[in-house]
Design an enzyme around this catalytic site. Sequence first.
Site, PDB file in Angstrom:
ATOM      1  N   ASN A   5       0.866  -1.180   0.000  1.00  9.75           N
ATOM      2  CA  ASN A   5       0.000   0.000   0.000  1.00  9.75           C
ATOM      3  C   ASN A   5       0.904   1.233   0.000  1.00  9.75           C
ATOM      4  O   ASN A   5       1.521   1.534   1.010  1.00  9.75           O
ATOM      5  CB  ASN A   5      -0.895  -0.041   1.253  1.00  9.75           C
ATOM      6  CG  ASN A   5      -1.734   1.213   1.407  1.00  9.75           C
ATOM      7  OD1 ASN A   5      -1.793   2.050   0.503  1.00  9.75           O
ATOM      8  ND2 ASN A   5      -2.381   1.354   2.555  1.00  9.75           N
ATOM      9  N   LYS A   7       0.061   4.238  -0.131  1.00 14.19           N
ATOM     10  CA  LYS A   7      -0.567   5.401   0.504  1.00 14.19           C
ATOM     11  C   LYS A   7      -0.379   6.639  -0.392  1.00 14.19           C
ATOM     12  O   LYS A   7      -0.402   6.512  -1.608  1.00 14.19           O
ATOM     13  CB  LYS A   7      -0.015   5.600   1.924  1.00 14.19           C
ATOM     14  CG  LYS A   7      -0.106   4.289   2.743  1.00 14.19           C
ATOM     15  CD  LYS A   7       0.124   4.449   4.202  1.00 14.19           C
ATOM     16  CE  LYS A   7      -0.022   3.095   4.893  1.00 14.19           C
ATOM     17  NZ  LYS A   7       0.071   3.171   6.337  1.00 14.19           N
ATOM     18  N   HIS A  79      -9.354   1.020   5.093  1.00 15.93           N
ATOM     19  CA  HIS A  79      -8.068   1.220   5.768  1.00 15.93           C
ATOM     20  C   HIS A  79      -8.272   2.128   6.977  1.00 15.93           C
ATOM     21  O   HIS A  79      -9.086   3.052   6.937  1.00 15.93           O
ATOM     22  CB  HIS A  79      -7.054   1.832   4.798  1.00 15.93           C
ATOM     23  CG  HIS A  79      -5.662   1.783   5.355  1.00 15.93           C
ATOM     24  ND1 HIS A  79      -5.212   2.710   6.268  1.00 15.93           N
ATOM     25  CD2 HIS A  79      -4.654   0.898   5.155  1.00 15.93           C
ATOM     26  CE1 HIS A  79      -3.964   2.392   6.601  1.00 15.93           C
ATOM     27  NE2 HIS A  79      -3.597   1.301   5.941  1.00 15.93           N
ATOM     28  N   GLU A  81      -6.639   4.505   8.061  1.00 15.97           N
ATOM     29  CA  GLU A  81      -6.449   5.938   7.790  1.00 15.97           C
ATOM     30  C   GLU A  81      -7.708   6.541   7.168  1.00 15.97           C
ATOM     31  O   GLU A  81      -8.028   7.712   7.405  1.00 15.97           O
ATOM     32  CB  GLU A  81      -5.210   6.128   6.892  1.00 15.97           C
ATOM     33  CG  GLU A  81      -3.932   5.887   7.697  1.00 15.97           C
ATOM     34  CD  GLU A  81      -2.777   5.320   6.903  1.00 15.97           C
ATOM     35  OE1 GLU A  81      -2.798   5.366   5.663  1.00 15.97           O
ATOM     36  OE2 GLU A  81      -1.836   4.809   7.545  1.00 15.97           O
ATOM     37  N   GLU A 149      -5.011  -4.975  10.657  1.00 20.08           N
ATOM     38  CA  GLU A 149      -4.006  -3.929  10.822  1.00 20.08           C
ATOM     39  C   GLU A 149      -4.265  -3.206  12.139  1.00 20.08           C
ATOM     40  O   GLU A 149      -5.063  -2.249  12.187  1.00 20.08           O
ATOM     41  CB  GLU A 149      -4.090  -2.920   9.667  1.00 20.08           C
ATOM     42  CG  GLU A 149      -3.782  -3.517   8.320  1.00 20.08           C
ATOM     43  CD  GLU A 149      -3.219  -2.476   7.355  1.00 20.08           C
ATOM     44  OE1 GLU A 149      -2.154  -2.728   6.802  1.00 20.08           O
ATOM     45  OE2 GLU A 149      -3.842  -1.413   7.186  1.00 20.08           O
ATOM     46  N   GLY A 155       2.846   2.291  10.803  1.00 20.36           N
ATOM     47  CA  GLY A 155       3.796   3.395  10.641  1.00 20.36           C
ATOM     48  C   GLY A 155       4.503   3.792  11.922  1.00 20.36           C
ATOM     49  O   GLY A 155       5.090   4.862  11.997  1.00 20.36           O
ATOM     50  N   SER A 185       3.853  -2.142  10.217  1.00 17.65           N
ATOM     51  CA  SER A 185       5.313  -2.178  10.383  1.00 17.65           C
ATOM     52  C   SER A 185       5.923  -3.516   9.975  1.00 17.65           C
ATOM     53  O   SER A 185       6.856  -3.995  10.619  1.00 17.65           O
ATOM     54  CB  SER A 185       5.692  -1.801  11.823  1.00 17.65           C
ATOM     55  OG  SER A 185       5.268  -0.474  12.106  1.00 17.65           O
TER      56      SER A 185
HETATM   57  P1  13P Z   1       3.321   0.376   7.609  1.00 19.48           P
HETATM   58  O1  13P Z   1       3.842  -0.910   7.015  1.00 19.48           O
HETATM   59  O2  13P Z   1       4.024   1.583   7.089  1.00 19.48           O
HETATM   60  O3  13P Z   1       3.246   0.303   9.108  1.00 19.48           O
HETATM   61  O4  13P Z   1       1.800   0.537   7.096  1.00 19.48           O
HETATM   62  C1  13P Z   1       0.925  -0.527   7.238  1.00 19.48           C
HETATM   63  C2  13P Z   1      -0.318  -0.222   6.493  1.00 19.48           C
HETATM   64  O5  13P Z   1      -1.094   0.630   6.888  1.00 19.48           O
HETATM   65  C3  13P Z   1      -0.555  -0.946   5.236  1.00 19.48           C
HETATM   66  O6  13P Z   1      -1.830  -0.690   4.757  1.00 19.48           O
END
Ligand code: 13P
Length: 223
Positions: A5, A7, A79, A81, A149, A155, A185
Site C-alpha cells: 500500500n 498510501k 483502511h 487511515e 491492521e 507506521g 510495520s
Molecule cells: P506500515 O507498514 O508503514 O506500518 O503501514 C501498514 C499499512 O497501513 C498498510 O496498509
Amino acid sequence: MIAGNWKMFDGPDPIALRDALDGLDHVVAPPYVHLRACVQAGLTTYAQNVHWESEGAFTGEISAPMLLALGVEGAIVGHSERRQYFGETDTTVARRAEAALAAGLAVIACVGESWEERESNDTETVLRIQVEAIGDACGSHGRLVLAYEPVWAIGTGKTATPEMAEEAHAFIKSLLDAPVLYGGSVKPDNAQELLSRPSVDGALVGGASLDIDSFVALCRAGS
Ligand code: 13P
C-alpha cells in the site's frame, strides 16, 4: 499474498519494480494517478479505495467499473487511515466491499483495533463489529481478503508479536471464512516470523513497499 500500500507516496518506478519482482507474486496499491502506469508495467494493481456507485456526483471518488476499465484488479477498503481521517464507517466500508466484489474486483478489507481498545480488552469486540459488517454484506467470497491492521502498529515501528497476530487472525477467521493478511510495520526482518503463523496468510505493507529491495524481499518471503 504480499500487498504494498503506497498510501499518498509516489512509490518506486513501476517498470523497475516489475523487473526486480521477476515474476514473484505481488499486489501494489499506488495512488490513483499511478494506477495506469502500474497496470501498463504488468504489475498486479489494486486501488486504495473504491466507491459503491458505478458513477454519479461523488466528488473525489472512483468507481469499480472505472478501475476495471483501467485493468485494475482489486481495491483496498476500510483502511484505518480512511476510518480515522475521512469518516469511513463500518457501513460505508461494507458498501464499498460489496459493490467492488459484485463488479468483479478483488477486495482487501481492513480491520483493526486502536491501542486504547486493546488496553481496555476490547480488541475482540471491535474486530467482531468490523468483521461482521463486512461479512453481513459480502459473505465469504472467493475474491475477498481481510487485513488485520492494528492501528497502533501502523507506521510506528511497533509490530504485533507473531502470537498477537495469530490470535487476532484466528479470531477473525472464526467470524468470516477468508484469508487474513497482517499489516503494521512489516519489514523484511520480521516478515518470516509473522508469515510462518498458520492463520497469517500474507501481509499488507506500507512503508517497506516503497523501496524496491525491501518489497522484493517481502514478496520472496511470502512465496
Ligand atoms: P506500515 O507498514 O508503514 O506500518 O503501514 C501498514 C499499512 O497501513 C498498510 O496498509
